[in-house]
Design an enzyme around this catalytic site. Structure first.
Site, mmCIF file in Angstrom:
data_model
loop_
_atom_site.group_PDB
_atom_site.id
_atom_site.type_symbol
_atom_site.label_atom_id
_atom_site.label_comp_id
_atom_site.label_asym_id
_atom_site.label_seq_id
_atom_site.Cartn_x
_atom_site.Cartn_y
_atom_site.Cartn_z
ATOM 1 N N TYR A 43 0.809 -1.198 0.000
ATOM 2 C CA TYR A 43 0.000 0.000 0.000
ATOM 3 C C TYR A 43 0.856 1.267 0.000
ATOM 4 O O TYR A 43 0.591 2.240 0.666
ATOM 5 C CB TYR A 43 -1.010 -0.028 1.167
ATOM 6 C CG TYR A 43 -1.941 1.169 1.069
ATOM 7 C CD1 TYR A 43 -2.563 1.446 -0.140
ATOM 8 C CD2 TYR A 43 -2.142 2.026 2.120
ATOM 9 C CE1 TYR A 43 -3.367 2.552 -0.278
ATOM 10 C CE2 TYR A 43 -2.953 3.135 1.988
ATOM 11 C CZ TYR A 43 -3.557 3.393 0.784
ATOM 12 O OH TYR A 43 -4.335 4.494 0.635
ATOM 13 N N ASP A 204 9.580 5.672 -32.904
ATOM 14 C CA ASP A 204 10.366 4.993 -31.865
ATOM 15 C C ASP A 204 11.623 4.392 -32.492
ATOM 16 O O ASP A 204 11.738 3.174 -32.631
ATOM 17 C CB ASP A 204 9.455 3.909 -31.226
ATOM 18 C CG ASP A 204 10.136 3.155 -30.102
ATOM 19 O OD1 ASP A 204 11.154 3.640 -29.564
ATOM 20 O OD2 ASP A 204 9.632 2.057 -29.761
HETATM 21 C C1 SPV Z 1 8.611 0.314 -25.184
HETATM 22 O O1 SPV Z 1 7.652 0.458 -24.387
HETATM 23 O O2 SPV Z 1 9.103 1.248 -25.787
HETATM 24 C C2 SPV Z 1 9.178 -1.018 -25.388
HETATM 25 C C3 SPV Z 1 8.325 -2.194 -25.196
HETATM 26 O O3 SPV Z 1 10.309 -1.106 -25.777
HETATM 27 S S1 SPV Z 1 7.680 -2.618 -26.744
HETATM 28 O O4 SPV Z 1 7.045 -1.435 -27.299
HETATM 29 O O5 SPV Z 1 6.749 -3.680 -26.526
HETATM 30 O O6 SPV Z 1 8.784 -3.044 -27.590
HETATM 31 MG MG MG Z 2 11.154 0.697 -26.378
#
Ligand code: SPV
Ligand code: MG
Length: 431
Positions: A43, A204
């Site tokens: 908690y 990304d």
């Molecule tokens: C992220 O959250 O950026 C990761 C996990 O690397 S994944 O997107 O599943 O690759």
């Molecule tokens: Mg990542």
């Protein structure tokens, strides 16, 4: 003499606690239950001094006759053991998440005729300051950094949620649910490269640079106390990685996860749909070893992420890498999969655990989302990361609002599903 019981989880005794003891004394012998480390952590009252020292501290208070350990936040164990005539508590548990505990205690007492006494909660400036100081202590780098290792030791599975801003950090910090008679919270935060990039409108692909990623961490750290696991992508060049390790360590981040890929990194959930190159065992091992050599504390963790299942290179390859990376010094292994069925993750964990009983295993069940935390823990998983669900829930909600305002040429139609103006302006508490 009647038995009067009260539960403490505090690391510092202030006027409020003394007031409770004084009230309790009026009814009989005072027994304090020291909430155990395990129960406190569940908690979010992460202890800054060990359980034994808290017991000593409570014993030293005048008017206390006995101190026992309370292992269960809901009081079941201690009520069976002590059968107190009275339970005394500050009246602040009459509302908020702790009300679930109060209701449960009331039920338990009813069964044998015990009585509950709510004492007005003491909330003066001194008490307020002590509360804030305790919180601040938990946020300090030296406390926050080691907390992940402590959680791995003390909890069945470390529940980790993504955060990519101060606001999402606050959600992870503060969200509590009362479900099936238990209160639950997240234990840690994941600073995802996907969500950090997405929040900035960028792909990304390691395009958002480290300075910017550190800025995100800092925004989150400013308003939270929970430990942070940083998504370090490939870790970059080894010559750069060692600096990243030092910076994260100094900031109070608990762990970095680096994946065994090289060249232009793409998100793993693309799998084999895009060109992705896996680093060799030697290359990745050298990077892990360099990072471990650079680190200055024993707290910080470098976790190696294996992409073999994502890239369809097979279970044997994944396992060979896992053992090699542990040998190179990795403090944990993250195994990833984009299959809906958790079978290959479970198989990996079982096979890894046959040979290695201790190295923490991390999983990210974005695709294989049917498996529960308990099931993962039963296969030896130590950390579960919900890597992107906050971002994925916010985006459609915001997009729908934008579309509807365009559609209706006013904001009235969307208002019912919005947070109230009062709630948004009071959401952030001013110190
Ligand atoms: C992220 O959250 O950026 C990761 C996990 O690397 S994944 O997107 O599943 O690759
Ligand atoms: Mg990542």
């Amino acid at each position: 003499m009647k038995k009067v019981y009260t539960c403490f989880s505090t690391d510092v005794i202030h006027d409020g606690h003394l007031n409770i003891i004084n009230e309790a004394k009026k009814y009989g012998n005072v027994i304090i239950g020291a909430l155990s480390d395990k129960a406190s952590i569940r908690y979010n009252k992460f202890p800054t001094i060990p359980q034994e020292e808290r017991v000593k501290l409570y014993r030293s208070i005048e008017g206390v006759d006995q101190v026992v350990i309370q292992n269960d936040m809901m009081y079941d164990d201690v009520i069976t053991l002590v059968q107190p005539d009275y339970i005394v508590h500050g009246d602040n548990w009459q509302e908020g998440p702790e009300k679930a505990i109060r209701d449960h205690v009331e039920e338990l007492l009813k069964q044998y005729g015990g009585e509950l006494i709510d004492v007005p909660y003491t909330y003066n400036d001194k008490v307020k300051k002590i509360d804030l100081q305790l919180r601040e202590k938990l946020a300090m780098p030296e406390y926050r950094r080691k907390r992940l290792r402590q959680l791995i030791e003390m909890t069945p599975i470390v529940k980790t949620m993504e955060a990519h801003s101060g606001l999402t950090g606050l959600i992870v910090e503060k969200t509590v649910v009362d479900h099936e008679g238990k209160l639950d919270q997240f234990d840690a935060m994941w600073v995802s490269s996907l969500c950090d990039s997405t929040a900035k409108g960028k792909p990304d692909i390691e395009l958002v640079d480290m300075t910017s990623r550190f800025r995100t961490i800092d925004d989150i750290m400013e308003v939270t106390t929970k430990p942070i696991i940083f998504d370090g992508d490939t870790g970059g060049l080894t010559e750069h990685f060692v600096y990243t390790v030092r910076s994260l360590e100094r900031m109070g981040v608990s762990a970095i996860i680096i994946e065994d890929k090289k060249g232009l990194k793409k998100n793993s959930l693309f799998g084999t749909e895009v060109e992705q190159t896996q680093a060799t065992i030697e290359e990745m091992s050298a990077k892990i070893a360099a990072g471990k050599a650079a680190q200055l504390t024993d707290d910080f963790m470098i976790i190696a992420r294996i992409e073999s299942l994502i890239l369809e290179r097979g279970m044997e390859d994944a396992l060979e890498r896992a053992f090699a990376f542990v040998k190179a010094g990795a403090d944990g292994i993250m195994i990833h999969s984009r299959k809906k069925d958790p079978a290959e993750i479970v198989e990996f964990c079982d096979k890894f655990r046959e040979e290695d009983k201790t190295t923490p295993i991390v999983v990210v069940p974005s695709s294989f989302n049917t498996i529960t935390e308990d099931e993962l823990a039963s296969h030896g998983v130590n950390i579960v990361i919900y890597a992107n669900q906050l971002t994925r829930s916010a985006f459609p909600a915001m997009q729908k609002t934008a579309e509807d305002i365009l559609r209706y040429h006013r904001a009235k139609e969307v208002d019912d599903r919005l947070m109230s103006i009062k709630d948004i302006i009071t959401l952030i508490h001013v110190i």
